[in-house]
Design a protein around this motif. Structure first.
Motif, PDB file in Angstrom:
ATOM      1  N   VAL A 141       0.652  -1.364   0.018  1.00 46.04           N
ATOM      2  CA  VAL A 141      -0.040   0.003   0.133  1.00 46.04           C
ATOM      3  C   VAL A 141       1.061   1.424   0.188  1.00 46.04           C
ATOM      4  O   VAL A 141       0.627   2.148  -0.808  1.00 46.04           O
ATOM      5  N   THR A 142       1.801   1.113   0.914  1.00 43.84           N
ATOM      6  CA  THR A 142       2.619   2.366   1.098  1.00 43.84           C
ATOM      7  C   THR A 142       3.440   2.833  -0.297  1.00 43.84           C
ATOM      8  O   THR A 142       3.930   3.705  -0.477  1.00 43.84           O
ATOM      9  N   GLY A 143       4.018   1.699  -0.825  1.00 47.34           N
ATOM     10  CA  GLY A 143       4.795   1.809  -2.209  1.00 47.34           C
ATOM     11  C   GLY A 143       6.145   1.795  -1.862  1.00 47.34           C
ATOM     12  O   GLY A 143       7.028   2.213  -2.601  1.00 47.34           O
ATOM     13  N   LYS A 144       6.683   1.692  -0.415  1.00 47.11           N
ATOM     14  CA  LYS A 144       8.101   1.616   0.066  1.00 47.11           C
ATOM     15  C   LYS A 144       8.292   0.382   0.768  1.00 47.11           C
ATOM     16  O   LYS A 144       7.533  -0.367   1.168  1.00 47.11           O
ATOM     17  N   PRO A 145       9.582   0.100   0.838  1.00 44.63           N
ATOM     18  CA  PRO A 145       9.962  -1.195   1.442  1.00 44.63           C
ATOM     19  C   PRO A 145       9.405  -1.414   3.040  1.00 44.63           C
ATOM     20  O   PRO A 145       9.330  -0.213   3.685  1.00 44.63           O
ATOM     21  N   ALA A 146       9.172  -2.660   3.494  1.00 47.88           N
ATOM     22  CA  ALA A 146       8.681  -2.714   4.827  1.00 47.88           C
ATOM     23  C   ALA A 146       9.598  -1.994   5.719  1.00 47.88           C
ATOM     24  O   ALA A 146      10.701  -2.283   5.693  1.00 47.88           O
ATOM     25  N   ASP A 147       9.156  -1.175   7.001  1.00 45.51           N
ATOM     26  CA  ASP A 147      10.362  -0.732   7.965  1.00 45.51           C
ATOM     27  C   ASP A 147      11.156   0.078   7.275  1.00 45.51           C
ATOM     28  O   ASP A 147      12.354   0.125   8.049  1.00 45.51           O
ATOM     29  N   SER A 148      10.955   0.743   6.174  1.00 42.21           N
ATOM     30  CA  SER A 148      11.952   1.630   5.595  1.00 42.21           C
ATOM     31  C   SER A 148      12.713   2.617   6.616  1.00 42.21           C
ATOM     32  O   SER A 148      13.795   2.840   6.357  1.00 42.21           O
ATOM     33  N   ASP A 149      11.754   3.159   7.152  1.00 42.17           N
ATOM     34  CA  ASP A 149      12.198   4.318   8.145  1.00 42.17           C
ATOM     35  C   ASP A 149      13.165   3.712   9.113  1.00 42.17           C
ATOM     36  O   ASP A 149      14.269   4.491   9.541  1.00 42.17           O
ATOM     37  N   LEU A 150      12.755   2.734   9.620  1.00 45.13           N
ATOM     38  CA  LEU A 150      13.701   2.263  10.967  1.00 45.13           C
ATOM     39  C   LEU A 150      14.927   1.712  10.368  1.00 45.13           C
ATOM     40  O   LEU A 150      15.947   1.759  10.729  1.00 45.13           O
ATOM     41  N   ARG A 151      14.865   1.019   9.005  1.00 44.65           N
ATOM     42  CA  ARG A 151      15.983   0.506   8.078  1.00 44.65           C
ATOM     43  C   ARG A 151      17.089   1.634   8.017  1.00 44.65           C
ATOM     44  O   ARG A 151      18.410   1.672   8.372  1.00 44.65           O
ATOM     45  N   ARG A 152      16.557   2.791   7.773  1.00 46.76           N
ATOM     46  CA  ARG A 152      17.506   3.924   7.309  1.00 46.76           C
ATOM     47  C   ARG A 152      17.876   4.701   8.460  1.00 46.76           C
ATOM     48  O   ARG A 152      18.502   5.737   8.306  1.00 46.76           O
ATOM     49  N   GLY A 153      17.196   4.470   9.734  1.00 47.16           N
ATOM     50  CA  GLY A 153      17.701   5.136  11.031  1.00 47.16           C
ATOM     51  C   GLY A 153      17.025   6.531  10.716  1.00 47.16           C
ATOM     52  O   GLY A 153      17.518   7.592  11.471  1.00 47.16           O
ATOM     53  N   LYS A 154      15.873   6.505  10.264  1.00 47.46           N
ATOM     54  CA  LYS A 154      15.227   7.816  10.264  1.00 47.46           C
ATOM     55  C   LYS A 154      14.464   8.158  11.449  1.00 47.46           C
ATOM     56  O   LYS A 154      13.833   7.355  12.100  1.00 47.46           O
TER      57      LYS A 154
END
Lengths: 339, 339
Positions: free
Chosen positions: A240-253
């Motif tokens: 739905v979001t079109g981004k990889p799962a957990d991408s914010d956490l993965r990138r340390g955002k």
């Protein structure tokens, strides 16, 4: 760095009605660009593939233009009167996504390559500038509406800069980003443009006297939406979001749920801090970090704050525009999906 | 891709007088940015070194703000009335240089590192966006001036896009860039912002009825200045221009003197085409190419066209603003140095 992106059902009749109103004007505006810029704009707006062929797929969610149109309508005018405002805010949004993806080196956007991946960094940068110039052109002749668009631009860029500056600060301890600083940043980064959508919409709808309050309302909506986006950036469905799962956490955002979790005192916060300091790189570590954020209460706090800002925005809306049923429904639906 | 840069003597009294008028307002505007953006802006405007320490050196030539101020004065107002216009056009110029250097991967600007070399691509891109947003904010409340700034923005970005698109076209034969196409591109890329400087200056000076003609005058000046810049980009003194000698030829940049030379029929043009097609990479090849451009008449033709556009601009200036002695002197001096 991304401005919030939301998953309204494409069939949503309010959005469909609004899109029918502003999209022809948006397409006409884009067609005035240099053919190369127009092609890149068509790609990034979801109308064409990377070869310039017509494409039916992920157009944006059109939340900002819909708010502009529905605000004009709720002020008693024909929604069409706010089309220049709708086009302007959609173009500013598109500009910000194009530049954000270059800055963040994000390679995917709306399930497709980011513009810079498809066309190169230099051309994409310049296409972003063209979208911004085109946005300004829509309202340049309105001394009542233009200052709101201009303020939104300033706030958007300042908010993105603040967001980028957060990256270099520690997760915890002295110098850590506070939840208040984060909220202030989202007021500008996401709130500014929603404020401008609402304010320029009522101005063009003949309700200039309501604009300062609609500006505030839009900014509060923006915080609610950004918090919802932060929640979906960790626990949302990637299809739905079109981004990889957990991408914010993965990138340390640094996002609200994480910062709120880290501000607590328990074992979960301490474990989370250690995990983030080490760089939560693999899938298991990222899933573990998400569980720790939830355990420390970061998700619940983000949801509560999103509800608070949404309620405040809807109260202002009800007070200013009592006949804003469609607008109210649209705004509410954007937040509902986090519960 | 660079907008024209000119070597006015820093002591030039007209420029010094103008700078005293607008620089405090420009510094105040920049101080409202996020501290990080403000630091980058101070670096790129020549007020600070890359560590944020005060720096006295290469500030820009301030031609655009000077034109805005002198146009207001020539229209009978206090030059100070046009300070917001002066600040706006200087900020747009600074924005365009920051983004151009990223796009062209130019590592030097005004004898110092380009902003992206000093601070990184992402931060520099965002600082450019901040300069642009700040420019728009200066005139957002003026329905008479803002449309000129907005048009200049559109033209600037479109002109840069056209300039970039020229890079992929052949030097000679079918599909080659014509001198007319090149002139049209410079009308937008360099002329638009000079047009906006002149038009917004007279608008704020109370001479709105002169604005359409001053807009045209500024655009013609822009073509003259760009042609002068093209000439100096090949035959100028690197200690003055701040760029490596022959940098335009070395990079295979399509400029007026080269295009005019290639459009001729003689042996020089044929030799030049062969040299450029092979990529004039070493110093000797670049010097040889410059000699061939001159031999084929490219330099003389560029000088003549610059004179033509300057004369036309000065005629319009004399007709609209008979008391514009300082403005006339400034514009003339910018072209004089090519002869």
């Amino acid at each position: 760095m991304d401005a919030a992106e939301w998953d309204i059902p494409p069939a949503d009749e309010v959005i469909v009605r609004c899109r029918r109103l502003f999209e022809p004007a948006l397409r006409e505006a884009v067609s005035a660009l240099h053919p190369w810029s127009a092609r890149m704009a068509s790609f990034t707006l979801g109308w064409a593939d990377a070869h310039g062929r017509p494409y039916e797929g992920n157009v944006g969610k059109s939340v900002r233009p819909a708010i502009a149109l529905l605000c004009a309508e709720a002020a008693g005018a024909d929604a069409a009167s706010a089309v220049p405002a709708a086009v302007a805010v959609e173009l500013v949004h598109a500009f910000s996504l194009v530049h954000d993806d270059i800055i963040d080196l994000d390679e995917r956007r709306r399930h497709r390559p980011a513009l810079w991946k498809a066309y190169g960094t230099g051309p994409a940068l310049l296409a972003g500038d063209a979208l911004l110039a085109l946005a300004v052109a829509q309202l340049a002749g309105s001394a009542e509406a233009m200052p709101y668009l201009s303020s939104a631009l300033m706030e958007l860029v300042q908010g993105q800069t603040a967001d980028m500056a957060f990256e270099d600060r520690p997760w915890r301890g002295p110098g850590a980003v506070t939840v208040d600083e984060y909220t202030e940043m989202t007021l500008g980064k996401t709130g500014g443009l929603l404020g401008a959508a609402a304010a320029t919409g009522v101005v063009l709808g003949g309700g200039a006297e309501l604009a300062p309050r609609m500006w505030r309302m839009g900014r509060e909506l923006g915080v609610a939406f950004q918090l919802a986006d932060d929640i979906l950036g960790i626990w949302g469905d990637p299809t739905v979001t079109g981004k990889p799962a957990d991408s914010d956490l993965r990138r340390g955002k640094k996002t609200y749920p994480v910062l709120a979790a880290l501000a607590t005192d328990g074992a979960a916060a301490r474990d989370l801090a250690a995990l983030l300091a080490a760089g939560a790189a693999d899938d298991e570590a990222v899933r573990h970090a998400a569980r720790l954020v939830e355990e420390a209460g970061g998700r619940a706090e983000a949801e509560a704050l999103a509800d608070h800002y949404l309620s405040s925005a809807l109260d202002t809306m009800d007070a200013c525009l009592p006949d804003a049923a469609d607008l109210r429904a649209l705004c509410g639906s954007l937040i509902d999906r986090i519960h």
